[in-house]
Design a protein around this motif. Structure first.
Motif, mmCIF file in Angstrom:
data_model
loop_
_atom_site.group_PDB
_atom_site.id
_atom_site.type_symbol
_atom_site.label_atom_id
_atom_site.label_comp_id
_atom_site.label_asym_id
_atom_site.label_seq_id
_atom_site.Cartn_x
_atom_site.Cartn_y
_atom_site.Cartn_z
ATOM 1 N N UNK A 61 -26.883 -11.143 -36.543
ATOM 2 C CA UNK A 61 -25.538 -11.137 -37.114
ATOM 3 C C UNK A 61 -24.492 -11.007 -36.014
ATOM 4 N N UNK A 62 -23.396 -11.774 -36.120
ATOM 5 C CA UNK A 62 -22.318 -11.630 -35.131
ATOM 6 C C UNK A 62 -21.530 -10.343 -35.372
ATOM 7 N N UNK A 63 -20.770 -9.968 -34.372
ATOM 8 C CA UNK A 63 -19.867 -8.820 -34.520
ATOM 9 C C UNK A 63 -18.890 -9.109 -35.649
ATOM 10 N N UNK A 64 -18.300 -8.062 -36.192
ATOM 11 C CA UNK A 64 -17.359 -8.266 -37.285
ATOM 12 C C UNK A 64 -16.068 -8.888 -36.759
ATOM 13 N N UNK A 65 -15.407 -9.685 -37.594
ATOM 14 C CA UNK A 65 -14.161 -10.330 -37.158
ATOM 15 C C UNK A 65 -13.099 -9.312 -36.741
ATOM 16 N N UNK A 66 -13.046 -8.164 -37.420
ATOM 17 C CA UNK A 66 -12.055 -7.149 -37.081
ATOM 18 C C UNK A 66 -12.279 -6.622 -35.664
ATOM 19 N N UNK A 67 -13.523 -6.346 -35.325
ATOM 20 C CA UNK A 67 -13.822 -5.837 -33.989
ATOM 21 C C UNK A 67 -13.480 -6.883 -32.940
ATOM 22 N N UNK A 68 -13.818 -8.139 -33.220
ATOM 23 C CA UNK A 68 -13.541 -9.212 -32.259
ATOM 24 C C UNK A 68 -12.034 -9.407 -32.066
ATOM 25 N N UNK A 69 -11.254 -9.320 -33.136
ATOM 26 C CA UNK A 69 -9.800 -9.434 -33.012
ATOM 27 C C UNK A 69 -9.253 -8.270 -32.197
ATOM 28 N N UNK A 70 -9.755 -7.063 -32.455
ATOM 29 C CA UNK A 70 -9.295 -5.890 -31.705
ATOM 30 C C UNK A 70 -9.598 -6.008 -30.215
ATOM 31 N N UNK A 71 -10.619 -6.791 -29.865
ATOM 32 C CA UNK A 71 -10.979 -6.979 -28.466
ATOM 33 C C UNK A 71 -10.543 -8.340 -27.927
ATOM 34 N N UNK A 72 -9.540 -8.939 -28.577
ATOM 35 C CA UNK A 72 -8.909 -10.202 -28.145
ATOM 36 C C UNK A 72 -9.903 -11.348 -27.972
ATOM 37 N N UNK A 73 -10.857 -11.463 -28.880
ATOM 38 C CA UNK A 73 -11.817 -12.561 -28.858
ATOM 39 C C UNK A 73 -11.622 -13.378 -30.136
ATOM 40 N N UNK A 74 -10.491 -14.079 -30.195
ATOM 41 C CA UNK A 74 -10.099 -14.782 -31.417
ATOM 42 C C UNK A 74 -11.025 -15.948 -31.753
ATOM 43 N N UNK A 75 -11.493 -16.690 -30.738
ATOM 44 C CA UNK A 75 -12.406 -17.806 -31.018
ATOM 45 C C UNK A 75 -13.714 -17.296 -31.625
ATOM 46 N N UNK A 76 -14.228 -16.207 -31.065
ATOM 47 C CA UNK A 76 -15.462 -15.628 -31.607
ATOM 48 C C UNK A 76 -15.216 -15.021 -32.989
ATOM 49 N N UNK A 77 -14.006 -14.479 -33.211
ATOM 50 C CA UNK A 77 -13.667 -13.928 -34.523
ATOM 51 C C UNK A 77 -13.656 -15.034 -35.576
ATOM 52 N N UNK A 78 -13.136 -16.205 -35.197
ATOM 53 C CA UNK A 78 -13.126 -17.333 -36.134
ATOM 54 C C UNK A 78 -14.556 -17.768 -36.459
ATOM 55 N N UNK A 79 -15.413 -17.845 -35.442
ATOM 56 C CA UNK A 79 -16.817 -18.210 -35.675
ATOM 57 C C UNK A 79 -17.513 -17.157 -36.533
ATOM 58 N N UNK A 80 -17.180 -15.905 -36.305
ATOM 59 C CA UNK A 80 -17.773 -14.827 -37.104
ATOM 60 C C UNK A 80 -17.350 -14.939 -38.562
#
Length: 187
Positions: A61-80
């Motif tokens: 499972x990928x990291x949660x979108x909220x965690x990825x956004x908080x860590x400035x990883x928007x592309x990964x957040x979109x994929x998540x």
């Protein structure tokens, strides 16, 4: 429960919040069934399998979108988000909302005194104290103690009543009956 808050679509969160309670009662039932047929050491080893299996199942499972956004990883957040919602859904609006909420949170929690003030505010303390008070009262009912000593208590009740009362229920199997009732009522 926390994973529901970050991965499930907001329209489904209310319905899915009961799942941990169902799994908790089902897990107790499985433990009581195993405890009836196996000794305590074997039961303990068998009950190690579900948490280990769950840990292994969480690996892909990928990291949660909220965690990825908080860590400035928007592309990964979109994929998540696409992983959790499915590729057929347009997740841009939800990703934008998550980003806006994160930016708003950063603006509102810029100083630590603000967080301390929130904890001691009436809007936080009132619901927190209500839930805390309900938990304390529930603990005072003896529910947890009864679960731990259930078989011993039931054996002593059966021996003090005597065998002439006509009861044919074995004290060792009553936790299973209670567990089945718990699972049915939780569902």
């Amino acid at each position: 429960l926390y994973i529901f808050l970050e991965t499930v679509h907001p329209s489904l969160r209310g319905s899915l919040v009961i799942i941990p309670g169902i799994f908790m009662t089902f897990g107790q039932l499985v433990a009581w069934i195993l405890g009836y047929f196996l000794d305590w050491r074997t039961t303990a080893f068998v009950l190690m399998a579900p948490p280990l299996l769950l840990a292994l199942l969480f690996i892909p499972f990928p990291e949660t979108p909220y965690w990825l956004v908080e860590n400035n990883k928007l592309n990964m957040a979109k994929k998540s988000l696409e992983f959790y919602r499915g590729n057929q859904h347009n997740v841009d609006g939800e990703l934008f909302e998550i980003s806006q909420n994160h930016e708003s949170k950063l603006r509102n929690t810029s100083n630590k005194s603000n967080a301390v003030e929130k904890i001691f505010s009436l809007t936080f303390f009132k619901p927190f104290s209500c839930v805390g008070l309900l938990y304390i009262i529930f603990t005072w009912t003896g529910h947890f103690t009864f679960q731990v000593y259930m078989i011993i208590i039931l054996r002593e009740i059966a021996s003090s009543i005597g065998s002439d009362n006509g009861s044919k229920i074995d004290a060792d199997i009553t936790p299973i009956i209670i567990g089945v009732t718990g699972v049915v009522s939780a569902c």
